[in-house]
Design an enzyme around this catalytic site. Structure first.
Site, PDB file in Angstrom:
ATOM      1  N   THR A   1       0.862  -1.189   0.000  1.00 58.31           N
ATOM      2  CA  THR A   1       0.000   0.000   0.000  1.00 58.31           C
ATOM      3  C   THR A   1       0.897   1.237   0.000  1.00 58.31           C
ATOM      4  O   THR A   1       1.719   1.404   0.902  1.00 58.31           O
ATOM      5  CB  THR A   1      -0.905  -0.004   1.243  1.00 58.31           C
ATOM      6  OG1 THR A   1      -1.562  -1.265   1.304  1.00 58.31           O
ATOM      7  CG2 THR A   1      -1.934   1.111   1.189  1.00 58.31           C
TER       8      THR A   1
ATOM      9  N   CYS B   1      -2.656  -1.697   9.333  1.00 54.94           N
ATOM     10  CA  CYS B   1      -3.147  -1.200   8.034  1.00 54.94           C
ATOM     11  C   CYS B   1      -4.083   0.000   8.149  1.00 54.94           C
ATOM     12  O   CYS B   1      -3.728   1.092   7.705  1.00 54.94           O
ATOM     13  CB  CYS B   1      -3.835  -2.330   7.291  1.00 54.94           C
ATOM     14  SG  CYS B   1      -2.754  -3.744   7.050  1.00 54.94           S
TER      15      CYS B   1
HETATM   16  C1  UGA Z   1      -7.722  -4.432   6.686  1.00 50.75           C
HETATM   17  C2  UGA Z   1      -8.748  -4.469   5.533  1.00 50.75           C
HETATM   18  O1  UGA Z   1      -9.999  -4.950   6.040  1.00 50.75           O
HETATM   19  C3  UGA Z   1      -8.272  -5.414   4.426  1.00 50.75           C
HETATM   20  O2  UGA Z   1      -9.183  -5.367   3.337  1.00 50.75           O
HETATM   21  C4  UGA Z   1      -6.884  -4.939   3.950  1.00 50.75           C
HETATM   22  O3  UGA Z   1      -6.372  -5.782   2.932  1.00 50.75           O
HETATM   23  C5  UGA Z   1      -5.921  -4.941   5.136  1.00 50.75           C
HETATM   24  O4  UGA Z   1      -6.436  -4.052   6.166  1.00 50.75           O
HETATM   25  C6  UGA Z   1      -4.575  -4.471   4.654  1.00 50.75           C
HETATM   26  O5  UGA Z   1      -4.463  -3.328   4.231  1.00 50.75           O
HETATM   27  O6  UGA Z   1      -3.645  -5.289   4.592  1.00 50.75           O
HETATM   28  P1  UGA Z   1      -7.205  -6.015   8.748  1.00 50.75           P
HETATM   29  O7  UGA Z   1      -6.279  -4.930   9.215  1.00 50.75           O
HETATM   30  O8  UGA Z   1      -6.727  -7.426   8.763  1.00 50.75           O
HETATM   31  O9  UGA Z   1      -7.658  -5.738   7.229  1.00 50.75           O
HETATM   32  O10 UGA Z   1      -8.469  -5.939   9.665  1.00 50.75           O
HETATM   33  P2  UGA Z   1     -10.028  -5.638   9.628  1.00 50.75           P
HETATM   34  O11 UGA Z   1     -10.741  -6.931   9.731  1.00 50.75           O
HETATM   35  O12 UGA Z   1     -10.430  -4.712   8.565  1.00 50.75           O
HETATM   36  O13 UGA Z   1     -10.142  -4.906  11.044  1.00 50.75           O
HETATM   37  C7  UGA Z   1      -9.412  -3.715  11.311  1.00 50.75           C
HETATM   38  C8  UGA Z   1      -9.723  -3.178  12.688  1.00 50.75           C
HETATM   39  O14 UGA Z   1     -11.054  -2.660  12.724  1.00 50.75           O
HETATM   40  C9  UGA Z   1      -9.639  -4.196  13.817  1.00 50.75           C
HETATM   41  O15 UGA Z   1      -9.007  -3.579  14.918  1.00 50.75           O
HETATM   42  C10 UGA Z   1     -11.086  -4.515  14.134  1.00 50.75           C
HETATM   43  O16 UGA Z   1     -11.261  -4.911  15.471  1.00 50.75           O
HETATM   44  C11 UGA Z   1     -11.758  -3.192  13.831  1.00 50.75           C
HETATM   45  N1  UGA Z   1     -13.172  -3.317  13.415  1.00 50.75           N
HETATM   46  C12 UGA Z   1     -13.483  -3.999  12.285  1.00 50.75           C
HETATM   47  C13 UGA Z   1     -14.162  -2.703  14.159  1.00 50.75           C
HETATM   48  O17 UGA Z   1     -13.890  -2.062  15.204  1.00 50.75           O
HETATM   49  N2  UGA Z   1     -15.457  -2.803  13.737  1.00 50.75           N
HETATM   50  C14 UGA Z   1     -15.808  -3.489  12.629  1.00 50.75           C
HETATM   51  O18 UGA Z   1     -17.012  -3.538  12.299  1.00 50.75           O
HETATM   52  C15 UGA Z   1     -14.795  -4.105  11.857  1.00 50.75           C
END
Ligand code: UGA
Length: 437
Positions: free
Chosen positions: A127, A269
């Site tokens: 990214t 990320c």
């Molecule tokens: C994120 C993106 O979702 C991916 O599409 C992307 O490829 C990735 O970053 C990256 O750039 O490599 P990730 O960091 O693994 O993926 O995690 P997410 O599942 O998106 O969650 C991110 C954060 O948001 C976590 O701390 C999670 O607890 C929080 N979250 C997520 C919430 O507080 N509420 C939600 O509804 C969803």
């Protein structure tokens, strides 16, 4: 169309690189991956996983055994033995700035390109700030012996930690940022089984492709902060933020996913990509157009402070209190503790004078290494014993199954803050807990 067996190079064996390399071997290609860290490479070459990711370990071990997936430290070997290269190195936030640090990307392109003496495609996956592909193309033209026969493309990855394999092999979409029909064709051949299975392919230019990734993460962060901002309005009025999210999310234009309220987002990320995009907009003189991104970041950090304050409201004082923090990784399903909201809160409460003990089903070792000042329990029972306050800050399944009665007998005082709206408030209140979310 028969799958084509290509020679694939992967630069960088972090989270993205290892997943990508194993998945490329799974698609039938011959893969050679390179990293500058010989210790990590030796482990990978023995088929050992350097981090926790469900489903990836067995796939990695299988392809290492079959010889279809190799790891090494020589850029020359990768350059000579592959035709399509994926650059998967990290772009962390720069120290003292909001911008992405692209130095590893530049180094990877340089180290690879100087050995490329035949036509090849280098595909950036990291990214990056928009405009990086163009800069890398100029760099490659300057240093690659094959000159203009080496092309640069950008194809971002949207995998989530904890679901990395499924997200790579059955993605929502593929984005090919290319400058020629040949580059598009090479990417279509690389992903041929996915393309044949009907995966949507967006073919665009490299700059747009770079932006798609940053914009996707910034949008997800915005959704999360939006619902978290509303959570505070709900707290102030007694309204129910979960019911609100369900009703909002059932509009397909809004969608329920990434609309779960709580302690906010963390990880390697979302936080840095949101800031990186804003910093790049500033460099381009258009930061006013995306000034809301700053507010998104503010709301996210405000949630962490709010949680520390909520604990204080329940206890009266943190001095001498024993506080149990359940969950340390930035989300369930991973041992990644980068920018972990849970650890941010745990450290804040400890600085306020409490005796904090953290428990996480998989991230304990990482916490011990990086947060020497926090005590880390080896089990859930050890963590909750004699606690004055229990905080659920990362919603592992093990915590969702907590029994309010059994937990109630282990603690000193029945104070619970559910920082992820993961537990049944009614059951806990019925068992005599002061429950806040
Ligand atoms: C994120 C993106 O979702 C991916 O599409 C992307 O490829 C990735 O970053 C990256 O750039 O490599 P990730 O960091 O693994 O993926 O995690 P997410 O599942 O998106 O969650 C991110 C954060 O948001 C976590 O701390 C999670 O607890 C929080 N979250 C997520 C919430 O507080 N509420 C939600 O509804 C969803």
């Amino acid at each position: 169309m028969e799958p084509v067996r290509l020679r694939i190079g992967v630069i960088g064996t972090g989270y993205l690189g290892v997943t990508h390399a194993a998945c490329m071997a799974e698609l039938g290609h011959d893969v050679v991956a390179v990293d500058v860290d010989p210790v990590k490479v030796a482990r990978l070459a023995a088929g050992e996983m350097p981090f926790h990711e469900p489903d990836l370990g067995p796939m990695l071990a299988r392809h290492v055994r079959s010889g279809r997936l190799r790891f090494g430290t020589s850029f020359r070997e990768v350059a000579l033995n592959a035709d399509v290269h994926f650059v998967c190195v990290g772009t962390p936030q720069q120290a003292g700035s909001d911008a992405w640090d692209t130095s590893h990307v530049e180094q990877a392109f340089r180290d690879l390109a100087r050995h490329l003496d035949h036509s090849a495609l280098i595909v950036g996956k990291s990214t990056v700030p928009v405009g990086t592909a163009e800069r890398m193309a100029a760099l490659v033209a300057e240093v690659a012996p094959a000159g203009s026969r080496v092309e640069v493309a950008w194809s971002p990855e949207f995998l989530r930690e904890g679901q990395a394999v499924a997200d790579t092999l059955t993605p929502d979409r593929l984005v090919f940022g290319v400058s020629s029909g040949w580059a598009e064709q090479m990417l279509r051949l690389t992903y041929q089984p996915l393309v044949s299975a009907g995966t949507a392919v967006h073919v665009t230019d490299p700059a747009t492709s770079e932006l798609v990734k940053a914009a996707a993460n910034a949008f997800l962060a915005t959704k999360i902060s939006f619902v978290n901002g509303l959570a505070e309005i709900c707290e102030a009025t007694g309204a129910d933020v979960l019911a609100l999210a369900d009703a909002l999310g059932s509009d397909p234009r809004i969608g329920r996913r990434s609309l779960h309220p709580g302690l906010g987002y963390g990880g390697g990320c979302l936080p840095k990509d949101l800031r990186g995009l804003h910093a790049r907009a500033r460099e381009l003189g258009v930061s006013g157009a995306v000034s809301f991104l700053e507010a998104v970041d503010d709301v996210n950090l405000r949630r962490r402070r709010r949680l520390v304050d909520l604990g204080l409201e329940l206890l009266g004082s943190y001095r001498g209190a024993r506080v149990c923090v359940l969950g340390a990784s930035f989300k369930p399903g991973t041992d990644d503790i980068r920018d972990s909201p849970a650890l941010h809160v745990a450290s804040g409460i400890q600085r306020a004078g409490a005796d904090v003990v953290v428990y996480d089903p998989v991230a304990g070792a990482a916490v011990r290494q990086a947060y020497r000042q926090l005590s880390v329990a080896g089990s859930l029972d050890e963590a909750v014993a004699e606690a004055d306050l229990v905080l659920l800050l990362c919603e592992w399944d093990e915590f969702r199954r907590l029994d309010p009665l059994a937990l109630g007998t282990a603690v000193r005082r029945r104070n619970l803050i559910d920082g992820r709206y993961a537990l049944d408030a009614k059951r806990f209140r019925a068992a005599g807990w002061t429950y806040r979310a």
